[in-house]
Scaffold this active site. Structure first.
Site, PDB file in Angstrom:
ATOM      1  N   HIS A 238      -1.006  47.600 -74.735  1.00  0.00           N
ATOM      2  CA  HIS A 238      -2.125  48.535 -74.888  1.00  0.00           C
ATOM      3  C   HIS A 238      -1.896  49.867 -74.186  1.00  0.00           C
ATOM      4  CE1 HIS A 238      -3.037  47.211 -70.817  1.00  0.00           C
ATOM      5  NE2 HIS A 238      -3.852  48.238 -70.720  1.00  0.00           N
TER       6      HIS A 238
HETATM    7  C1  UD1 Z   1      -8.375  50.856 -69.499  1.00  0.00           C
HETATM    8  C2  UD1 Z   1      -7.683  51.100 -68.143  1.00  0.00           C
HETATM    9  C3  UD1 Z   1      -6.412  50.287 -68.065  1.00  0.00           C
HETATM   10  C4  UD1 Z   1      -6.672  48.819 -68.379  1.00  0.00           C
HETATM   11  C5  UD1 Z   1      -7.331  48.737 -69.748  1.00  0.00           C
HETATM   12  C6  UD1 Z   1      -7.645  47.331 -70.182  1.00  0.00           C
HETATM   13  C7  UD1 Z   1      -8.003  53.373 -67.271  1.00  0.00           C
HETATM   14  C8  UD1 Z   1      -7.326  54.664 -66.989  1.00  0.00           C
HETATM   15  N1  UD1 Z   1      -7.311  52.498 -67.993  1.00  0.00           N
HETATM   16  O1  UD1 Z   1      -7.500  51.359 -70.481  1.00  0.00           O
HETATM   17  O2  UD1 Z   1      -5.904  50.386 -66.743  1.00  0.00           O
HETATM   18  O3  UD1 Z   1      -5.445  48.144 -68.374  1.00  0.00           O
HETATM   19  O4  UD1 Z   1      -8.565  49.464 -69.691  1.00  0.00           O
HETATM   20  O5  UD1 Z   1      -8.044  47.344 -71.517  1.00  0.00           O
HETATM   21  O6  UD1 Z   1      -9.108  53.183 -66.844  1.00  0.00           O
HETATM   22  N2  UD1 Z   1     -12.274  51.174 -77.040  1.00  0.00           N
HETATM   23  C9  UD1 Z   1     -13.000  50.431 -77.937  1.00  0.00           C
HETATM   24  N3  UD1 Z   1     -13.947  49.582 -77.438  1.00  0.00           N
HETATM   25  C10 UD1 Z   1     -14.178  49.463 -76.121  1.00  0.00           C
HETATM   26  C11 UD1 Z   1     -13.423  50.222 -75.219  1.00  0.00           C
HETATM   27  C12 UD1 Z   1     -12.455  51.072 -75.688  1.00  0.00           C
HETATM   28  O7  UD1 Z   1     -12.834  50.510 -79.138  1.00  0.00           O
HETATM   29  O8  UD1 Z   1     -15.051  48.663 -75.719  1.00  0.00           O
HETATM   30  C13 UD1 Z   1     -11.220  52.063 -77.550  1.00  0.00           C
HETATM   31  C14 UD1 Z   1     -11.626  53.507 -77.621  1.00  0.00           C
HETATM   32  O9  UD1 Z   1     -11.096  54.034 -78.803  1.00  0.00           O
HETATM   33  C15 UD1 Z   1     -10.918  54.141 -76.439  1.00  0.00           C
HETATM   34  C16 UD1 Z   1      -9.700  53.248 -76.243  1.00  0.00           C
HETATM   35  O10 UD1 Z   1     -10.096  51.964 -76.692  1.00  0.00           O
HETATM   36  O11 UD1 Z   1     -10.592  55.467 -76.661  1.00  0.00           O
HETATM   37  C17 UD1 Z   1      -9.203  53.173 -74.848  1.00  0.00           C
HETATM   38  O12 UD1 Z   1     -10.240  52.829 -73.923  1.00  0.00           O
HETATM   39  P1  UD1 Z   1     -10.217  53.424 -72.413  1.00  0.00           P
HETATM   40  O13 UD1 Z   1     -11.362  52.917 -71.649  1.00  0.00           O
HETATM   41  O14 UD1 Z   1     -10.058  54.910 -72.447  1.00  0.00           O
HETATM   42  O15 UD1 Z   1      -8.885  52.898 -71.761  1.00  0.00           O
HETATM   43  P2  UD1 Z   1      -7.976  51.621 -71.970  1.00  0.00           P
HETATM   44  O16 UD1 Z   1      -6.758  52.035 -72.690  1.00  0.00           O
HETATM   45  O17 UD1 Z   1      -8.722  50.455 -72.514  1.00  0.00           O
END
Ligand code: UD1
Length: 438
Positions: A238
């Site tokens: 991821h």
């Molecule tokens: C975050 C953490 C990472 C952790 C990961 C676990 C930071 C900097 N990163 O990364 O350390 O390993 O979580 O998953 O805080 N999205 C959804 N549904 C959700 C949440 C997110 O669809 O419930 C999608 C969105 O398009 C979003 C992307 O996932 O832009 C990434 O989510 P984000 O919270 O920015 O960071 P992660 O990559 O999940």
């Protein structure tokens, strides 16, 4: 003592659940103890704040159910955004919560944007003209990858340096914090609350039906015996550094080619990874038939990469426990496979969790095709080997509660519970006698 506990993203939930359970047990214990021998008759009133960094059913709600977490008392509903927007939104909303709640302690866990945002707000808040503010307790302090291109490394460094109580999971954390000049009396080597959750829920996870749902085991036959589990590998990717660039992602997939010829590779998809697979047109590379959700492996064992939706906690724990090999770029999964004894290949150049390599089952493979193939060849033939690093014994959360209570009572004896910025109270940490904090 009022304790405000922050969760935001998926890996936070399993770290906080054992702390809430330990608080419950502490409160029950003191309510049923007639005489107070320790002088620490202090209940803890937890307030659970969810920032909403992860917000959907599969990334958040399913974990609350599996981990038996209570509904958050406060939900900030920030959602996704750039690092700056997400961090800033959390900060603005969390400041209001702090001013309303005025807790004694703010507890943050891990290294996600929610962790840093809430620690930073707490470090700068002022409840009165003396600059009183809550203590900041960081659970999972001291981990360092020494790679500042990782957003999580920035979050770890900054959170640790504004925290008053630093709860460390492994010995490298002690060394790192000391070499950065953090006062030793702030540091407490308590163990790993994520492992507390794993040990508490392992037998429940083993009753999951996910292996049958994926066609990796047949239901009980007429003789009352389950069929053997079909060998499989488990994959998670991821990190933006691995999946956002087409060439890098492709090199990683090529590194999995040999493994996919021999084993079904179960690949639960983070929303970002699902998006990239669609954008880059990688679906057909996966199982020959395009992207398939929750695909089943045939009885005689289909191979290839099998895409699924994100798994809940119990299903994923069951899959990790029984996998022949786990390939991942996650931090926490390196630790969980160490305790489970499942060989793990980490698709990164480094790890902030060196104990998983030194005493566990983890190999750091890098992100090139050849190094991944080589690591997989070595790890797949490795004997399963369970390893419990020091203090990964299911009692980390109880140690944290003990330190918090003692700290609070000592402070109350000498002054107001909301203390000005500098904190240095010598730790008594009585539960673990070999803790370096003594
Ligand atoms: C975050 C953490 C990472 C952790 C990961 C676990 C930071 C900097 N990163 O990364 O350390 O390993 O979580 O998953 O805080 N999205 C959804 N549904 C959700 C949440 C997110 O669809 O419930 C999608 C969105 O398009 C979003 C992307 O996932 O832009 C990434 O989510 P984000 O919270 O920015 O960071 P992660 O990559 O999940």
């Amino acid at each position: 003592m009022n304790l405000l506990l922050v969760v935001g993203a998926r890996p936070n939930f399993m770290k906080v659940a054992p702390i809430l359970e330990a608080i419950k047990q502490h409160n029950e214990r003191i309510s049923t103890t007639a005489a107070d021998v320790s002088g620490l008759r202090e209940t803890i009133r937890p307030v659970l704040v969810h920032t909403g960094q992860h917000y959907d059913e599969l990334m958040s709600d399913a974990f609350f159910r599996d981990l038996n977490l209570p509904k958050p008392n406060v939900h900030l509903g920030v959602g996704s955004g750039s690092h700056a927007i997400q961090t800033a939104d959390i900060m603005k909303k969390f400041e209001q919560v702090l001013l309303e709640q005025k807790p004694d302690v703010v507890g943050v866990v891990g290294d996600v944007n929610s962790t840093l945002a809430c620690a930073l707000v707490t470090a700068k808040i002022s409840f009165d003209s003396a600059g009183s503010r809550p203590l900041i307790a960081h659970v999972e302090a001291g981990l360092r990858s020494f790679d500042r291109s990782m957003p999580e490394e920035i979050n770890r460094l900054l959170t640790d340096h504004v925290s008053d109580l630093l709860f460390v999971t492994e010995e490298s954390g002690l060394r790192n914090l000391r070499s950065e000049g953090i006062l030793p009396q702030k540091i407490h080597f308590v163990g790993n609350t994520m492992i507390d959750a794993l040990l508490a829920l392992r037998s429940k996870a083993d009753r999951s039906t996910i292996l049958e749902e994926l066609g990796l085991r047949s239901r009980m036959g007429s003789n009352g015996v389950d069929s053997p589990i079909h060998p499989y590998a488990l994959l998670t990717l991821h990190r933006p550094a691995n999946v956002d660039d087409r060439d890098t992602f492709l090199k990683i997939l090529d590194g999995l080619e040999e493994l996919a010829r021999e084993y079904p590779i179960i690949f639960p998809l983070h929303p970002r990874t699902r998006q990239r697979i669609k954008e880059f047109g990688f679906g057909p590379r996966m199982d020959g038939t395009g992207i398939k959700d929750n695909a089943r492996c045939s009885r005689n064992g289909r191979h290839g990469i099998i895409l699924t939706d994100p798994m809940g906690y119990l299903n994923f724990l069951c899959l990790m426990e029984h996998a022949s090999l786990v390939v991942t770029d996650s931090g926490g999964i390196q630790e969980e496979t160490t305790i489970l004894g499942t060989p793990c290949v980490t698709v990164r150049e480094n790890t902030e969790r060196p104990v998983t390599v030194e005493s566990g089952t983890n190999a750091i493979a890098g992100t090139t095709t050849d190094t991944i193939k080589e690591a997989i060849r070595c790890q797949i033939v490795r004997q399963r080997k369970t390893c419990a690093p020091k203090n990964w014994d299911g009692h980390a959360a109880a140690r944290i509660v003990d330190v918090l209570i003692r700290h609070h009572c000592e402070k109350r004896a000498v002054g107001p519970s909301l203390i000005p910025h500098a904190v240095s109270v010598e730790d008594k940490c009585p539960i673990h006698s070999s803790s370096p904090c003594q």
